[in-house]
Design an enzyme around this catalytic site. Sequence first.
Site, PDB file in Angstrom:
ATOM      1  N   TYR A 158       0.827  -1.207   0.000  1.00  0.00           N
ATOM      2  CA  TYR A 158       0.000   0.000   0.000  1.00  0.00           C
ATOM      3  C   TYR A 158       0.862   1.258   0.000  1.00  0.00           C
ATOM      4  O   TYR A 158       0.465   2.292  -0.540  1.00  0.00           O
ATOM      5  CB  TYR A 158      -0.993  -0.005   1.162  1.00  0.00           C
ATOM      6  CG  TYR A 158      -0.416   0.221   2.541  1.00  0.00           C
ATOM      7  CD1 TYR A 158      -0.140   1.506   3.006  1.00  0.00           C
ATOM      8  CD2 TYR A 158      -0.154  -0.857   3.387  1.00  0.00           C
ATOM      9  CE1 TYR A 158       0.378   1.713   4.268  1.00  0.00           C
ATOM     10  CE2 TYR A 158       0.365  -0.652   4.656  1.00  0.00           C
ATOM     11  CZ  TYR A 158       0.627   0.624   5.098  1.00  0.00           C
ATOM     12  OH  TYR A 158       1.143   0.830   6.348  1.00  0.00           O
ATOM     13  N   LYS A 190     -13.367  -5.344 -18.776  1.00  0.00           N
ATOM     14  CA  LYS A 190     -11.960  -4.929 -18.716  1.00  0.00           C
ATOM     15  C   LYS A 190     -11.334  -5.564 -17.473  1.00  0.00           C
ATOM     16  O   LYS A 190     -11.539  -5.098 -16.352  1.00  0.00           O
ATOM     17  CB  LYS A 190     -11.835  -3.404 -18.675  1.00  0.00           C
ATOM     18  CG  LYS A 190     -10.407  -2.895 -18.799  1.00  0.00           C
ATOM     19  CD  LYS A 190     -10.384  -1.377 -18.903  1.00  0.00           C
ATOM     20  CE  LYS A 190      -8.956  -0.884 -19.102  1.00  0.00           C
ATOM     21  NZ  LYS A 190      -8.083  -1.199 -17.957  1.00  0.00           N
TER      22      LYS A 190
END
Length: 675
Positions: free
Chosen positions: A44, A124
């Site tokens: 992160y 997608k």
Amino acid sequence: MSLPKKLEEMQVEEASKLAQNLREILDRWSKLYYTKDAPEVEDYEYDEKYADLVALEEAFPEIITQDSITQRVGGEILEGFTKVTHTEPMLSMGDVFSRDELVEFDNRIQKNVGHPVDYNVELKIDGLAISLIYQDGELIQGSTRGDGNIGEDITKNLKTIKSVPQKLTRPLSIEVRGECFMPKASFAKLNAQQLEDGKPVFANPRNAAAGSLRQLNTNVTKKRDLDTFIYTVVDSNQLGAKTQHQAIQMMAELGFNTNPTQEVCANLDEVWDYIAKYEGQREDLPYGIDGIVLKVNDLSLQQELGHTVKIPRWEIAYKFPPEEAATVVRDIEWTVGRTGVVTPTAVMDPVQLAGTTVSRATLNNVDQLTAKDVHIGDTVLLHKAGDIIPEITRVVLEKRPVGISELDIPTHCPSCGKELVHLNGEVALRCINPDCPAQIVARLEHFGSRNAMNIMGLGPKQIQQLYAKNFIHHFDDLYKLTSEELSQLDGFKEKRVNNLLEAIDNSRKNSLERLINGLGIQGVGTKMARTLAEKFGTMDNLMQTTIEEFDAVDTIGETLANNLATFFQSDVAQNMIDELKAVGVNMEYLGVKPAESPDGYYKGKKVVLTGKLEQYTRNELKERLISLGADVAGSVSKKTDILIAGADAGSKLTKAQALGIEILDETEAIAKFEQ
């Protein structure tokens, strides 16, 4: 690190400094992560910094460098992987974010082919693009996208994935392309194992898939439970397919894993129904998606429409709106920038948001902090502005703890302790102590940055260490550094010391505009610094220029004219310039003045650059265009004459096409240098 202020409030030099710092950090982390499977930080943290860099480069395209990690379509070509030149470039797709933009795309298609068309609409997939080559039905090569032209040979790793057929049902020689991804269940399992092993968890399935597929040890890839969807064949004639939909069905018959959700839509209403359906089911799907892909179904029309140097004209990606997530604010940090502005940043419990883990969000200034009424302990809703920058949408007041503490707005600088002020009705809190350590370090960092004096190898970490050791305080101190002092920096051996000394020495010869930019005058960025250098020629001339003379320059307003005259006529500036002269820093403009520019193709035209360049860096091409008399701007408008589009161009290209602006690829643009 969250960005210290809103993008629209930044000067280009500040953005450039931040971006270069981020690039150096991300390059180091990326190499450790991808080549050694030994991340230095949790994912992160990487994602946050990468998102910050993308946002900066999108807002200030002139600061993009050719070697930036964001300009590598699939990342660097890793040591240990063989380079592969693609038979056909693996192009990117244009993005749209609204129904109106889809209508514009459809109108362009119909205008070009002369009639309405069917679209094959596909999900997608949020993964890593791959290419598979088969000879007589046998898999002989698999590769990543890489930079679009050259990728990495990862055949051995791809062979460990169950959905990649080693042998086709027919002995065809073909190349297909698709997406490698990590299913959500596999991602959860992997992170659970990472925690058990005491290793950092992955931030999202896409990062996990990319890191797993690009391993030097194939056993690591094999254990990661990756999957694939194949969605295109490079030469459709090899299958005999007439449509995109039919080609996908035929690839499934050959043994490839294809996504069964594709549909043929006869019009945009049907496309929009498809979008609404899968946007609602997004969280329930076993894999991650971030939008849908719209492709002209007729393969012969795809050939007719062709592609630009960067994107096919017959397809577009519709990106879903940003997600929202709730989290708790644990702290509010206050940081001091180069100009003394003190910026609040909310530090929060890490939370998944639009595919990444977010733990920080800038609040930009005191007014925004108080307007949003954010307190430590509050539950807040987050979204990503442009799907990139984490931003607090609002406080969930019904979850506010009883007896929550009042906002603690600082009255004194967190760095030097001096009283903070609001200047001339500014929203920003500002420290006006010229000897504030945080400001001194930030000013020195800016002075040495790429768009200022461009001292390679002198980043924020080195500046901070040199300041802490009391080796530097003023700009001229950089030019007095010795090899003995530099050798005390972390990781600096003889070669690195010599390289930095050489870079410092070379910066003495810079043209005047770099020095002006490096001085950090309020309201002066890269473009204004060049204007001043071109107009006045020498530092001595600038030091003697009055407010009225500055104000007479077309692009300088009254406020900036006052700032410039006040700065250049101050004792502080005079001493600073005298000190820099004493250490041999050039004080003259060395470029071509506008009046001396040749009467060529670019003379007097407004030009915008976008996308990745191959033959020039962005700054090099910008400098060349300016020398030819062009006015290089950062955004497309009705006043733009020319858009020069490199690979992976995005919204600027779409806007330029809609406005009917002349569009040149890099080769075409260079060819016009002599016209």
